[in-house]
Design a protein around this motif. Structure first.
Motif, PDB file in Angstrom:
ATOM      1  N   ARG A  16     -29.723  22.095  55.402  1.00  0.00           N
ATOM      2  CA  ARG A  16     -29.245  21.418  56.596  1.00  0.00           C
ATOM      3  C   ARG A  16     -28.342  22.320  57.406  1.00  0.00           C
ATOM      4  O   ARG A  16     -27.421  22.934  56.899  1.00  0.00           O
ATOM      5  N   GLY A  17     -28.590  22.398  58.699  1.00  0.00           N
ATOM      6  CA  GLY A  17     -27.728  23.144  59.597  1.00  0.00           C
ATOM      7  C   GLY A  17     -28.108  24.602  59.765  1.00  0.00           C
ATOM      8  O   GLY A  17     -27.537  25.285  60.583  1.00  0.00           O
ATOM      9  N   ALA A  18     -29.065  25.092  59.001  1.00  0.00           N
ATOM     10  CA  ALA A  18     -29.451  26.503  59.125  1.00  0.00           C
ATOM     11  C   ALA A  18     -30.376  26.672  60.320  1.00  0.00           C
ATOM     12  O   ALA A  18     -31.212  25.840  60.592  1.00  0.00           O
ATOM     13  N   ARG A  19     -30.185  27.758  61.027  1.00  0.00           N
ATOM     14  CA  ARG A  19     -31.061  28.069  62.151  1.00  0.00           C
ATOM     15  C   ARG A  19     -32.287  28.812  61.649  1.00  0.00           C
ATOM     16  O   ARG A  19     -32.197  29.578  60.705  1.00  0.00           O
ATOM     17  N   PRO A  20     -33.418  28.640  62.310  1.00  0.00           N
ATOM     18  CA  PRO A  20     -34.611  29.394  61.933  1.00  0.00           C
ATOM     19  C   PRO A  20     -34.320  30.892  61.972  1.00  0.00           C
ATOM     20  O   PRO A  20     -33.630  31.369  62.861  1.00  0.00           O
ATOM     21  N   GLY A  21     -34.848  31.595  60.992  1.00  0.00           N
ATOM     22  CA  GLY A  21     -34.703  33.040  60.966  1.00  0.00           C
ATOM     23  C   GLY A  21     -33.382  33.513  60.420  1.00  0.00           C
ATOM     24  O   GLY A  21     -33.107  34.697  60.402  1.00  0.00           O
ATOM     25  N   GLY A  22     -32.535  32.620  59.968  1.00  0.00           N
ATOM     26  CA  GLY A  22     -31.209  33.027  59.545  1.00  0.00           C
ATOM     27  C   GLY A  22     -30.865  32.556  58.155  1.00  0.00           C
ATOM     28  O   GLY A  22     -30.035  31.679  58.000  1.00  0.00           O
ATOM     29  N   TRP A  23     -31.486  33.112  57.136  1.00  0.00           N
ATOM     30  CA  TRP A  23     -31.186  32.687  55.772  1.00  0.00           C
ATOM     31  C   TRP A  23     -29.729  32.912  55.435  1.00  0.00           C
ATOM     32  O   TRP A  23     -29.177  32.251  54.583  1.00  0.00           O
ATOM     33  N   GLN A  24     -29.068  33.832  56.115  1.00  0.00           N
ATOM     34  CA  GLN A  24     -27.672  34.128  55.815  1.00  0.00           C
ATOM     35  C   GLN A  24     -26.773  32.934  56.118  1.00  0.00           C
ATOM     36  O   GLN A  24     -25.695  32.817  55.567  1.00  0.00           O
ATOM     37  N   ASN A  25     -27.188  32.056  57.005  1.00  0.00           N
ATOM     38  CA  ASN A  25     -26.363  30.914  57.399  1.00  0.00           C
ATOM     39  C   ASN A  25     -26.252  29.855  56.314  1.00  0.00           C
ATOM     40  O   ASN A  25     -25.317  29.078  56.309  1.00  0.00           O
ATOM     41  N   VAL A  26     -27.196  29.799  55.385  1.00  0.00           N
ATOM     42  CA  VAL A  26     -27.275  28.696  54.449  1.00  0.00           C
ATOM     43  C   VAL A  26     -26.017  28.565  53.602  1.00  0.00           C
ATOM     44  O   VAL A  26     -25.479  27.494  53.446  1.00  0.00           O
ATOM     45  N   ASP A  27     -25.539  29.660  53.057  1.00  0.00           N
ATOM     46  CA  ASP A  27     -24.441  29.590  52.106  1.00  0.00           C
ATOM     47  C   ASP A  27     -23.061  29.741  52.733  1.00  0.00           C
ATOM     48  O   ASP A  27     -22.063  29.741  52.021  1.00  0.00           O
ATOM     49  N   LEU A 181     -25.179  18.246  67.574  1.00  0.00           N
ATOM     50  CA  LEU A 181     -26.139  17.156  67.548  1.00  0.00           C
ATOM     51  C   LEU A 181     -26.832  17.068  66.200  1.00  0.00           C
ATOM     52  O   LEU A 181     -27.058  15.966  65.683  1.00  0.00           O
ATOM     53  N   ARG A 182     -27.167  18.202  65.617  1.00  0.00           N
ATOM     54  CA  ARG A 182     -27.823  18.219  64.303  1.00  0.00           C
ATOM     55  C   ARG A 182     -26.903  17.577  63.261  1.00  0.00           C
ATOM     56  O   ARG A 182     -27.353  16.829  62.413  1.00  0.00           O
ATOM     57  N   SER A 183     -25.608  17.879  63.318  1.00  0.00           N
ATOM     58  CA  SER A 183     -24.682  17.334  62.321  1.00  0.00           C
ATOM     59  C   SER A 183     -24.497  15.822  62.485  1.00  0.00           C
ATOM     60  O   SER A 183     -24.130  15.141  61.533  1.00  0.00           O
ATOM     61  N   GLN A 184     -24.769  15.297  63.676  1.00  0.00           N
ATOM     62  CA  GLN A 184     -24.637  13.848  63.911  1.00  0.00           C
ATOM     63  C   GLN A 184     -25.892  13.096  63.508  1.00  0.00           C
ATOM     64  O   GLN A 184     -25.878  11.868  63.455  1.00  0.00           O
ATOM     65  N   GLY A 185     -26.966  13.819  63.223  1.00  0.00           N
ATOM     66  CA  GLY A 185     -28.223  13.185  62.861  1.00  0.00           C
ATOM     67  C   GLY A 185     -28.211  12.672  61.447  1.00  0.00           C
ATOM     68  O   GLY A 185     -27.284  12.920  60.663  1.00  0.00           O
ATOM     69  N   PRO A 186     -29.281  11.977  61.069  1.00  0.00           N
ATOM     70  CA  PRO A 186     -29.335  11.403  59.723  1.00  0.00           C
ATOM     71  C   PRO A 186     -29.571  12.492  58.667  1.00  0.00           C
ATOM     72  O   PRO A 186     -30.148  13.531  58.951  1.00  0.00           O
ATOM     73  N   GLU A 187     -29.079  12.230  57.469  1.00  0.00           N
ATOM     74  CA  GLU A 187     -29.316  13.130  56.335  1.00  0.00           C
ATOM     75  C   GLU A 187     -30.775  12.991  55.915  1.00  0.00           C
ATOM     76  O   GLU A 187     -31.311  11.899  55.875  1.00  0.00           O
ATOM     77  N   LEU A 188     -31.405  14.109  55.597  1.00  0.00           N
ATOM     78  CA  LEU A 188     -32.789  14.058  55.129  1.00  0.00           C
ATOM     79  C   LEU A 188     -32.841  14.204  53.638  1.00  0.00           C
ATOM     80  O   LEU A 188     -32.095  14.859  53.030  1.00  0.00           O
TER      81      LEU A 188
END
Length: 188
Positions: A16-27, A181-188
């Motif tokens: 959740r919250g990671a941008r495409p192409g950016g695996w570094q953002n996950v952690d 906006l993504r953070s305000q969306g529902p949890e998947l």
């Protein structure tokens, strides 16, 4: 057997919250409050203003020293004195911020028209270039603009950044809005 390219699962793997192409953002923990945190954490009297810049690897804190000096030698002396007098406290603050945000902290100051970075992170970036792009870098090396392809690429990125800062700034603002906006969306 059903073979796939692997792209179908990318959204789930990135988290959740990671941008495409950016695996570094996950952690990485979010650092959207870094400026406020530093403003609250820095000792009173150090700076009249603070600029905090965040990317995936580094948080750069540049403070404006409150007192003005008369000439270049006095400015350099004042910057050097500040650096030495605050070293231990800056290291302690950096350790706290690194634990909180998962990024290295770099320091710098401004005094009058002079800016000095005490530390900063130099991060290797790997890229694949086709021959036309390599030839551009080689031309810069051959012309003496850069000593290596790596330095030529760095030079080119800086040049593009200088001439497109307003566009990049708008893009960063748009990405921040998408993240909100993504953070305000529902949890998947």
């Amino acid at each position: 057997m059903n073979w796939t390219s692997g792209h179908e699962d990318e959204g789930r793997r990135r988290g959740r919250g990671a941008r495409p192409g950016g695996w570094q953002n996950v952690d990485l923990p979010p650092a959207d409050d870094a400026r406020s945190w530093f403003e609250g954490r820095l000792p009173d009297g150090w700076f009249s203003a603070v600029e905090v810049t965040v990317d995936r690897e580094e948080i750069t804190v540049v403070g404006t020293l409150a007192d003005e000096t008369a000439d270049e030698a006095a400015t350099q002396g004042r910057i050097s004195r500040f650096r030495e007098e605050t070293r231990d406290a800056r290291m302690t603050i950096a350790d706290e911020a690194q634990a909180r945000y998962g990024r290295k902290v770099s320091w710098g100051v401004r005094l009058g028209g002079t800016a000095a970075l005490f530390t900063n992170v130099s991060v290797p970036v790997m890229t694949r270039l086709r021959q036309p792009e390599r030839r551009v870098l080689d031309t810069l090396v051959d012309a003496g603009v850069a000593r290596s392809r790596s330095e030529a690429l760095s030079w080119a990125v800086k040049l593009v950044g200088e001439h497109t800062e307003s566009w990049l700034s708008g893009l960063r603002t748009a990405m921040e809005e998408v993240d909100k906006l993504r953070s305000q969306g529902p949890e998947l």
